[in-house]
Write an enzyme that holds these catalytic residues in place. Structure first.
Site, PDB file in Angstrom:
ATOM      1  N   SER A 149       0.947  -1.148  -0.168  1.00 28.91           N
ATOM      2  CA  SER A 149      -0.228   0.145  -0.024  1.00 28.91           C
ATOM      3  C   SER A 149       0.791   0.914   0.263  1.00 28.91           C
ATOM      4  O   SER A 149       2.384   0.984   0.946  1.00 28.91           O
ATOM      5  CB  SER A 149      -0.688   0.180   1.205  1.00 28.91           C
ATOM      6  OG  SER A 149      -1.961   1.230   1.834  1.00 28.91           O
ATOM      7  N   TYR A 162      -2.869  -1.427  10.008  1.00 35.43           N
ATOM      8  CA  TYR A 162      -2.610  -1.411   7.857  1.00 35.43           C
ATOM      9  C   TYR A 162      -1.393  -1.121   7.977  1.00 35.43           C
ATOM     10  O   TYR A 162      -0.728  -2.667   6.788  1.00 35.43           O
ATOM     11  CB  TYR A 162      -3.672  -0.878   7.881  1.00 35.43           C
ATOM     12  CG  TYR A 162      -4.320  -1.039   6.380  1.00 35.43           C
ATOM     13  CD1 TYR A 162      -4.027  -2.330   6.060  1.00 35.43           C
ATOM     14  CD2 TYR A 162      -3.431  -0.324   5.962  1.00 35.43           C
ATOM     15  CE1 TYR A 162      -4.384  -2.663   4.870  1.00 35.43           C
ATOM     16  CE2 TYR A 162      -4.415  -0.108   4.650  1.00 35.43           C
ATOM     17  CZ  TYR A 162      -4.190  -1.490   4.273  1.00 35.43           C
ATOM     18  OH  TYR A 162      -3.883  -1.432   2.497  1.00 35.43           O
TER      19      TYR A 162
HETATM   20  P1  NAP Z   1     -11.525  -6.450  -0.999  1.00 33.22           P
HETATM   21  O1  NAP Z   1     -12.202  -5.531  -2.061  1.00 33.22           O
HETATM   22  O2  NAP Z   1     -11.652  -5.603   0.140  1.00 33.22           O
HETATM   23  O3  NAP Z   1     -11.097  -7.920  -0.900  1.00 33.22           O
HETATM   24  C1  NAP Z   1     -10.670  -8.424  -0.061  1.00 33.22           C
HETATM   25  C2  NAP Z   1     -10.104  -9.567  -0.681  1.00 33.22           C
HETATM   26  O4  NAP Z   1      -9.347  -9.978   0.250  1.00 33.22           O
HETATM   27  C3  NAP Z   1     -11.701 -10.963  -0.827  1.00 33.22           C
HETATM   28  O5  NAP Z   1     -11.538 -11.721  -1.823  1.00 33.22           O
HETATM   29  C4  NAP Z   1     -10.852 -11.864   0.485  1.00 33.22           C
HETATM   30  O6  NAP Z   1     -12.239 -12.704   0.379  1.00 33.22           O
HETATM   31  C5  NAP Z   1     -10.160 -11.895   0.418  1.00 33.22           C
HETATM   32  N1  NAP Z   1     -10.033 -11.740   2.602  1.00 33.22           N
HETATM   33  C6  NAP Z   1      -9.899 -10.728   3.316  1.00 33.22           C
HETATM   34  N2  NAP Z   1      -9.827 -11.109   4.119  1.00 33.22           N
HETATM   35  C7  NAP Z   1      -9.185 -12.123   4.158  1.00 33.22           C
HETATM   36  C8  NAP Z   1      -8.867 -13.749   5.225  1.00 33.22           C
HETATM   37  N3  NAP Z   1      -8.626 -13.012   6.552  1.00 33.22           N
HETATM   38  N4  NAP Z   1      -8.581 -15.042   4.882  1.00 33.22           N
HETATM   39  C9  NAP Z   1      -8.871 -15.207   3.223  1.00 33.22           C
HETATM   40  N5  NAP Z   1      -9.847 -14.250   2.504  1.00 33.22           N
HETATM   41  C10 NAP Z   1      -9.099 -12.895   2.949  1.00 33.22           C
HETATM   42  O7  NAP Z   1      -9.873  -5.227  -1.158  1.00 33.22           O
HETATM   43  P2  NAP Z   1      -9.122  -4.189  -1.972  1.00 33.22           P
HETATM   44  O8  NAP Z   1      -9.294  -3.429  -1.442  1.00 33.22           O
HETATM   45  O9  NAP Z   1      -9.332  -4.856  -3.723  1.00 33.22           O
HETATM   46  O10 NAP Z   1      -7.286  -5.119  -1.699  1.00 33.22           O
HETATM   47  C11 NAP Z   1      -6.881  -5.951  -2.581  1.00 33.22           C
HETATM   48  C12 NAP Z   1      -5.514  -5.319  -1.630  1.00 33.22           C
HETATM   49  O11 NAP Z   1      -5.161  -4.411  -1.850  1.00 33.22           O
HETATM   50  C13 NAP Z   1      -5.113  -5.709  -0.213  1.00 33.22           C
HETATM   51  O12 NAP Z   1      -4.129  -6.570   0.159  1.00 33.22           O
HETATM   52  C14 NAP Z   1      -5.198  -4.544  -0.189  1.00 33.22           C
HETATM   53  O13 NAP Z   1      -5.038  -3.854   1.764  1.00 33.22           O
HETATM   54  C15 NAP Z   1      -4.358  -3.664  -0.974  1.00 33.22           C
HETATM   55  N6  NAP Z   1      -5.069  -2.362  -0.934  1.00 33.22           N
HETATM   56  C16 NAP Z   1      -5.722  -1.698  -1.089  1.00 33.22           C
HETATM   57  C17 NAP Z   1      -6.604  -0.733  -1.139  1.00 33.22           C
HETATM   58  C18 NAP Z   1      -7.670  -0.085  -2.149  1.00 33.22           C
HETATM   59  O14 NAP Z   1      -7.389   1.709  -1.875  1.00 33.22           O
HETATM   60  N7  NAP Z   1      -8.643  -1.137  -1.775  1.00 33.22           N
HETATM   61  C19 NAP Z   1      -5.363   0.672  -1.286  1.00 33.22           C
HETATM   62  C20 NAP Z   1      -3.840   0.451  -0.607  1.00 33.22           C
HETATM   63  C21 NAP Z   1      -3.993  -1.220  -1.377  1.00 33.22           C
HETATM   64  P3  NAP Z   1     -13.951 -12.809   0.878  1.00 33.22           P
HETATM   65  O15 NAP Z   1     -14.480 -12.057   0.912  1.00 33.22           O
HETATM   66  O16 NAP Z   1     -14.291 -13.993   0.610  1.00 33.22           O
HETATM   67  O17 NAP Z   1     -13.524 -12.906   2.177  1.00 33.22           O
HETATM   68  O1  P7Q Z   2      -7.780   5.152   2.945  1.00 28.28           O
HETATM   69  C1  P7Q Z   2      -6.452   4.777   2.122  1.00 28.28           C
HETATM   70  C2  P7Q Z   2      -6.900   3.449   1.510  1.00 28.28           C
HETATM   71  C3  P7Q Z   2      -7.638   2.453   1.727  1.00 28.28           C
HETATM   72  C4  P7Q Z   2      -9.121   3.137   2.512  1.00 28.28           C
HETATM   73  O2  P7Q Z   2      -8.933   4.389   1.257  1.00 28.28           O
HETATM   74  C5  P7Q Z   2     -10.251   2.030   2.438  1.00 28.28           C
HETATM   75  C6  P7Q Z   2     -10.340   0.608   1.324  1.00 28.28           C
HETATM   76  C7  P7Q Z   2     -10.345   0.921   0.607  1.00 28.28           C
HETATM   77  O3  P7Q Z   2     -11.399   0.121   2.512  1.00 28.28           O
HETATM   78  C8  P7Q Z   2      -8.406   0.286   2.480  1.00 28.28           C
HETATM   79  C9  P7Q Z   2      -8.317   0.960   1.976  1.00 28.28           C
HETATM   80  C10 P7Q Z   2      -6.477   0.632   1.766  1.00 28.28           C
HETATM   81  C11 P7Q Z   2      -5.504   1.429   1.295  1.00 28.28           C
HETATM   82  O4  P7Q Z   2      -4.268   0.926   1.137  1.00 28.28           O
HETATM   83  C12 P7Q Z   2      -5.531   2.685   1.466  1.00 28.28           C
HETATM   84  C13 P7Q Z   2      -4.436   4.049   0.883  1.00 28.28           C
HETATM   85  O5  P7Q Z   2      -3.572   3.539   0.203  1.00 28.28           O
HETATM   86  C14 P7Q Z   2      -3.998   4.938   1.155  1.00 28.28           C
HETATM   87  C15 P7Q Z   2      -5.558   5.089   1.357  1.00 28.28           C
HETATM   88  C16 P7Q Z   2      -6.020   7.440   1.856  1.00 28.28           C
HETATM   89  C17 P7Q Z   2      -4.498   7.730   1.467  1.00 28.28           C
HETATM   90  C18 P7Q Z   2      -3.243   7.319   0.843  1.00 28.28           C
HETATM   91  C19 P7Q Z   2      -3.549   5.633   0.772  1.00 28.28           C
HETATM   92  O6  P7Q Z   2      -2.169   5.623   0.189  1.00 28.28           O
HETATM   93  C20 P7Q Z   2      -1.312   6.176  -0.334  1.00 28.28           C
END
Ligand code: NAP
Ligand code: P7Q
Length: 255
Positions: A149, A162
């Protein structure tokens, strides 16, 4: 030309969000994809249907991560799924994507030891032991891609715990890159910024508008923005990239 024909991939947490887009992207390049999930079987099945509609190949795989026996359950299903379809258990591409993103708006003063332990169990411990267990299945020239992230380089106090877990997974990439270089296995981190993962907040235009301001491009990321970077790292074109941190935040870290 498809770039991953004959390859196999595991994308943890690919029932939705970034993981789903990654599974779809890898399958579009010809990989057979294990679509892993924990709770939402229907969503995982929808990922498989999206892939099959496109002429790709995939299967679902359930295992809750961060609980005792998680790695055993995951690899039992993975090895069976691969063996049934390919006759072997070779895993070319591992994407550690599943992440616990709940309890993120909590002030550091209010984070409980239980929440902290859960975050580390799912986001840091599970990826380490998945990678460890996968080593016996990944051939020379394989790929490990860890989803971090931008918060490892962008201070946001209410996401301290986190972000600490994401710091840990970046260390996994660095040290495993050295460990696995003799086998030409690359290990890299991809760091998304705020990315539309289909959750409800992204249906609120005012909230999206506010989040968009963090990116230099003034929009939130799409899951495909991240998936395209992961797919690139999985291809032979990225053979010379290992131990890297790929900023996929749309310029959120530019300052
Ligand atoms: P998401 O929509 O919340 O989906 C999470 C996925 O992980 C789902 O498939 C869920 O499966 C699975 N999961 C969650 N907890 C689990 C557990 N305990 N065991 C097994 N599977 C589990 O996730 P996303 O936002 O696309 O994020 C994906 C990755 O990108 C994560 O590592 C997150 O930290 C990273 N990330 C996200 C953002 C963002 O803004 N979205 C930003 C930076 C980094 P089920 O639904 O079946 O539980
Ligand atoms: O705030 C984030 C952020 C977030 C969210 O928005 C909520 C969500 C989509 O459920 C999970 C989440 C995962 C993230 O890794 C980030 C994130 O990386 C982030 C956020 C706000 C400002 C900067 C960020 O990355 C540069």
């Amino acid at each position: 030309m498809e770039k991953l024909n004959g390859k196999t991939a595991l994308v943890t947490g690919s029932s939705r969000g970034i993981g789903r887009a990654t599974a779809v992207g890898l399958a579009q390049e010809g990989a057979l994809v294990a679509v892993h999930y924990a709770h939402d079987e229907q969503a995982a099945q929808e990922t498989v249907e999206l892939i099959e509609k496109d002429g790709g190949r995939a299967f679902t795989l359930r295992a809750e991560l961060g609980v005792p026996g998680d790695i055993h359950e995951l690899f039992l299903g993975l090895e069976k799924g691969l063996k049934d379809r390919t006759g072997h258990t070779t895993l070319d591409i591992l994407v550690n994507n599943a992440g616990e993103t709940s309890a993120m708006g909590t002030a550091p003063e209010d984070v409980t030891p239980e929440e902290f332990d859960k975050l580390f169990a799912v986001n840091a411990k599970a990826p380490f032991f998945i990678a460890q267990r996968a080593l016996g299945l990944i051939p020379d020239g394989g790929r490990i891609i860890n989803i971090s992230s931008g918060l490892t380089r962008f201070a946001n106090p209410s996401q301290t715990a986190y972000a600490m877990t994401k710091g840990a997974i970046e260390q996994l990439s660095l040290h495993f890159a050295r460990h696995l270089a003799p086998r030409r296995i690359t290990v890299n981190s991809v760091a998304p910024g705020i990315t539309n993962n289909g959750s409800e907040i992204f249906d609120i235009p005012e909230a999206v508008e506010q989040m968009a301001q963090l990116s230099a491009f003034k929009r939130v990321g799409d899951a495909k923005d991240i998936a395209d970077v992961v797919v690139f790292l999985a291809t032979d074109e990225a053979r010379w990239v290992t131990g890297a941190f790929l900023d996929a935040t749309g310029g959120t870290l530019l300052g």
